[in-house]
Design a protein around this motif. Structure first.
Motif, mmCIF file in Angstrom:
data_model
loop_
_atom_site.group_PDB
_atom_site.id
_atom_site.type_symbol
_atom_site.label_atom_id
_atom_site.label_comp_id
_atom_site.label_asym_id
_atom_site.label_seq_id
_atom_site.Cartn_x
_atom_site.Cartn_y
_atom_site.Cartn_z
ATOM 1 N N LEU A 20 0.835 -1.200 0.000
ATOM 2 C CA LEU A 20 0.000 0.000 0.000
ATOM 3 C C LEU A 20 0.870 1.251 0.000
ATOM 4 C CD1 LEU A 20 -2.755 -1.041 2.561
ATOM 5 C CD2 LEU A 20 -2.893 -1.048 0.070
ATOM 6 N N ARG A 21 0.308 2.342 -0.496
ATOM 7 C CA ARG A 21 1.067 3.570 -0.660
ATOM 8 C C ARG A 21 0.820 4.563 0.471
ATOM 9 N NH1 ARG A 21 3.746 4.705 -5.200
ATOM 10 N NH2 ARG A 21 3.615 3.194 -6.903
ATOM 11 N N ILE A 22 1.902 5.192 0.896
ATOM 12 C CA ILE A 22 1.819 6.338 1.795
ATOM 13 C C ILE A 22 1.725 7.575 0.901
ATOM 14 C CG2 ILE A 22 2.952 7.629 3.637
ATOM 15 C CD1 ILE A 22 4.513 5.081 4.286
ATOM 16 N N LYS A 23 0.674 8.355 1.070
ATOM 17 C CA LYS A 23 0.418 9.471 0.165
ATOM 18 C C LYS A 23 0.545 10.811 0.880
ATOM 19 C CE LYS A 23 -2.726 6.888 -2.853
ATOM 20 N NZ LYS A 23 -4.067 6.864 -3.485
ATOM 21 N N LEU A 24 1.245 11.713 0.231
ATOM 22 C CA LEU A 24 1.323 13.099 0.687
ATOM 23 C C LEU A 24 0.593 13.953 -0.340
ATOM 24 C CD1 LEU A 24 2.385 15.442 2.435
ATOM 25 C CD2 LEU A 24 4.476 15.393 1.062
ATOM 26 N N THR A 25 -0.501 14.552 0.072
ATOM 27 C CA THR A 25 -1.334 15.348 -0.836
ATOM 28 C C THR A 25 -1.172 16.826 -0.530
ATOM 29 O OG1 THR A 25 -2.946 13.547 -0.976
ATOM 30 C CG2 THR A 25 -3.668 15.730 -1.685
ATOM 31 N N VAL A 26 -0.890 17.596 -1.570
ATOM 32 C CA VAL A 26 -0.760 19.046 -1.442
ATOM 33 C C VAL A 26 -1.809 19.690 -2.339
ATOM 34 C CG1 VAL A 26 0.749 21.047 -1.704
ATOM 35 C CG2 VAL A 26 1.712 18.854 -0.993
ATOM 36 N N ILE A 27 -2.656 20.530 -1.753
ATOM 37 C CA ILE A 27 -3.741 21.192 -2.491
ATOM 38 C C ILE A 27 -3.629 22.696 -2.279
ATOM 39 C CG2 ILE A 27 -6.235 21.416 -2.762
ATOM 40 C CD1 ILE A 27 -6.515 18.600 -1.634
ATOM 41 N N PHE A 123 13.800 9.410 -5.329
ATOM 42 C CA PHE A 123 13.500 9.594 -6.750
ATOM 43 C C PHE A 123 13.342 8.254 -7.470
ATOM 44 C CE2 PHE A 123 15.855 13.914 -6.617
ATOM 45 C CZ PHE A 123 14.725 14.485 -6.072
ATOM 46 N N LYS A 124 13.974 7.223 -6.915
ATOM 47 C CA LYS A 124 13.892 5.896 -7.523
ATOM 48 C C LYS A 124 12.529 5.262 -7.302
ATOM 49 C CE LYS A 124 16.202 1.378 -7.364
ATOM 50 N NZ LYS A 124 17.296 0.604 -6.721
ATOM 51 N N HIS A 125 11.921 5.563 -6.147
ATOM 52 C CA HIS A 125 10.685 4.869 -5.776
ATOM 53 C C HIS A 125 9.436 5.737 -5.825
ATOM 54 C CE1 HIS A 125 12.887 1.337 -4.578
ATOM 55 N NE2 HIS A 125 13.607 2.011 -3.698
ATOM 56 N N TRP A 126 9.583 7.042 -5.783
ATOM 57 C CA TRP A 126 8.400 7.880 -5.609
ATOM 58 C C TRP A 126 7.519 7.900 -6.855
ATOM 59 C CZ3 TRP A 126 9.533 13.875 -5.633
ATOM 60 C CH2 TRP A 126 10.071 14.219 -6.863
ATOM 61 N N ARG A 127 6.294 8.341 -6.646
ATOM 62 C CA ARG A 127 5.342 8.535 -7.727
ATOM 63 C C ARG A 127 4.672 9.886 -7.501
ATOM 64 N NH1 ARG A 127 0.144 4.616 -9.039
ATOM 65 N NH2 ARG A 127 -0.936 6.047 -10.431
ATOM 66 N N VAL A 128 4.653 10.708 -8.536
ATOM 67 C CA VAL A 128 4.075 12.050 -8.447
ATOM 68 C C VAL A 128 2.902 12.134 -9.412
ATOM 69 C CG1 VAL A 128 4.491 14.527 -8.606
ATOM 70 C CG2 VAL A 128 6.345 13.007 -7.887
ATOM 71 N N ILE A 192 -4.774 23.684 -7.678
ATOM 72 C CA ILE A 192 -3.689 22.727 -7.912
ATOM 73 C C ILE A 192 -3.776 21.608 -6.884
ATOM 74 C CG2 ILE A 192 -1.188 22.393 -8.013
ATOM 75 C CD1 ILE A 192 -0.957 25.367 -8.734
ATOM 76 N N LYS A 193 -3.630 20.387 -7.361
ATOM 77 C CA LYS A 193 -3.585 19.225 -6.471
ATOM 78 C C LYS A 193 -2.488 18.288 -6.942
ATOM 79 C CE LYS A 193 -6.257 15.353 -4.607
ATOM 80 N NZ LYS A 193 -7.555 14.626 -4.609
ATOM 81 N N ILE A 194 -1.545 18.011 -6.046
ATOM 82 C CA ILE A 194 -0.415 17.135 -6.349
ATOM 83 C C ILE A 194 -0.333 16.066 -5.270
ATOM 84 C CG2 ILE A 194 2.078 17.004 -6.702
ATOM 85 C CD1 ILE A 194 2.011 19.929 -7.539
ATOM 86 N N VAL A 195 -0.176 14.816 -5.691
ATOM 87 C CA VAL A 195 -0.095 13.693 -4.757
ATOM 88 C C VAL A 195 1.253 12.992 -4.949
ATOM 89 C CG1 VAL A 195 -1.139 11.545 -3.964
ATOM 90 C CG2 VAL A 195 -2.597 13.383 -4.856
ATOM 91 N N LEU A 196 2.066 12.976 -3.888
ATOM 92 C CA LEU A 196 3.327 12.249 -3.890
ATOM 93 C C LEU A 196 3.142 10.987 -3.059
ATOM 94 C CD1 LEU A 196 4.013 15.531 -3.671
ATOM 95 C CD2 LEU A 196 6.341 14.672 -3.814
ATOM 96 N N SER A 197 3.606 9.857 -3.567
ATOM 97 C CA SER A 197 3.377 8.614 -2.840
ATOM 98 C C SER A 197 4.521 7.631 -3.040
ATOM 99 C CB SER A 197 2.058 7.969 -3.295
ATOM 100 O OG SER A 197 2.130 7.594 -4.664
ATOM 101 N N VAL A 198 4.721 6.802 -2.027
ATOM 102 C CA VAL A 198 5.637 5.661 -2.095
ATOM 103 C C VAL A 198 4.967 4.491 -1.384
ATOM 104 C CG1 VAL A 198 7.782 6.981 -2.216
ATOM 105 C CG2 VAL A 198 6.831 6.385 0.013
ATOM 106 N N ARG A 199 5.286 3.288 -1.807
ATOM 107 C CA ARG A 199 4.754 2.118 -1.112
ATOM 108 C C ARG A 199 5.450 1.983 0.243
ATOM 109 N NH1 ARG A 199 1.556 -0.575 -4.645
ATOM 110 N NH2 ARG A 199 1.992 -0.312 -6.868
ATOM 111 N N LEU A 200 4.783 1.324 1.162
ATOM 112 C CA LEU A 200 5.326 1.199 2.515
ATOM 113 C C LEU A 200 6.685 0.510 2.506
ATOM 114 C CD1 LEU A 200 5.049 1.536 5.546
ATOM 115 C CD2 LEU A 200 3.750 -0.603 5.617
#
Length: 223
Positions: A20-27, A123-128, A192-200
């Motif tokens: 599962l992903r840990i998500k950081l949401t910036v709005i 940078f190797k694992h993140w998803r934007v 603007i809505k940006i979601v940064l996430s990485v798996r646990l």
């Protein structure tokens, strides 16, 4: 046999949780909002929600007690500041070892290595995911608005050109990206809505890689 089934279920559950992903949401829409979320856990980062009590929500006895405690804290703070100043004065007068420029450079080198490892793994694992990117440019003056609109369009175009080839970057859909000029309004608005996430498991890997680098640095320093 039942024990194997239980163990298998536990392994599958752990694998599911780690994926599962840990998500950081910036709005940003009139104001900035940031929060992180994992499963059903959600924590607001900005703005912080602080429950404030009204001025008449406590008794007079409690108010006097709080006032007295505040005065005692202020006295204790002044006493500590005085002791700190006296200690600093003695240290300046005495002979103490000073940090040299080479020591500072060495510390900066260690910090640079730690930051490099952390960012490389991130940078190797993140998803934007850029879910929305809408800007309505307005300044109150037609000429200034036209210039600002052109500058914003150019800046966004360059930014997307740089980010799109990056691994894990997802551009917004055509309907969710828009830059417009409003020659009648006074202020620029954005949605603007940006979601940064990485798996646990990826987050754990990032932390462990950074921690291992830090341990190696400590061993190198002591040796």
């Amino acid at each position: 046999m039942p024990a194997l089934i239980v163990i298998g279920c536990i392994i599958l559950f752990l694998a599911l949780v780690l994926s599962l992903r840990i998500k950081l949401t910036v709005i940003y829409k009139d104001s900035l909002v940031a929060y992180w979320k994992f499963m059903f856990f959600k924590r607001m980062i900005y703005p912080e929600n602080e429950k404030q009590r009204g001025p008449h929500s406590m008794s007079k006895w409690r108010a006097r007690r709080i006032k007295k405690k505040h005065q005692e804290d202020q006295e204790e703070k002044r006493r500590r500041n005085l002791q700190r100043e006296l200690r600093k004065k003695k240290e300046r007068q005495g002979k103490r070892e000073k940090e040299t420029f080479s020591d500072v450079l060495e510390v900066l080198g260690y910090l640079k290595e730690l930051l490099s490892v952390f960012l490389k793994q991130l940078f190797k694992h993140w998803r934007v995911d850029v879910a929305r990117f809408k800007i309505n440019v307005a300044t109150g003056e037609a000429a200034t608005t036209a210039i600002a609109y052109g500058a914003v369009c150019e800046a966004v175009s360059v930014l997307l050109t740089i980010l799109e080839p990056l691994r894990g970057f997802s551009s917004p859909k055509a309907k969710d990206i828009a830059i417009s000029a409003d020659y009648l309004s006074e202020n620029t608005t954005a949605d603007i809505k940006i979601v940064l996430s990485v798996r646990l498991w990826q987050a754990i890997h990032i932390v462990l890689a950074t921690l291992m680098t830090y341990v190696k640095q400590l061993v190198a320093i002591k040796s």
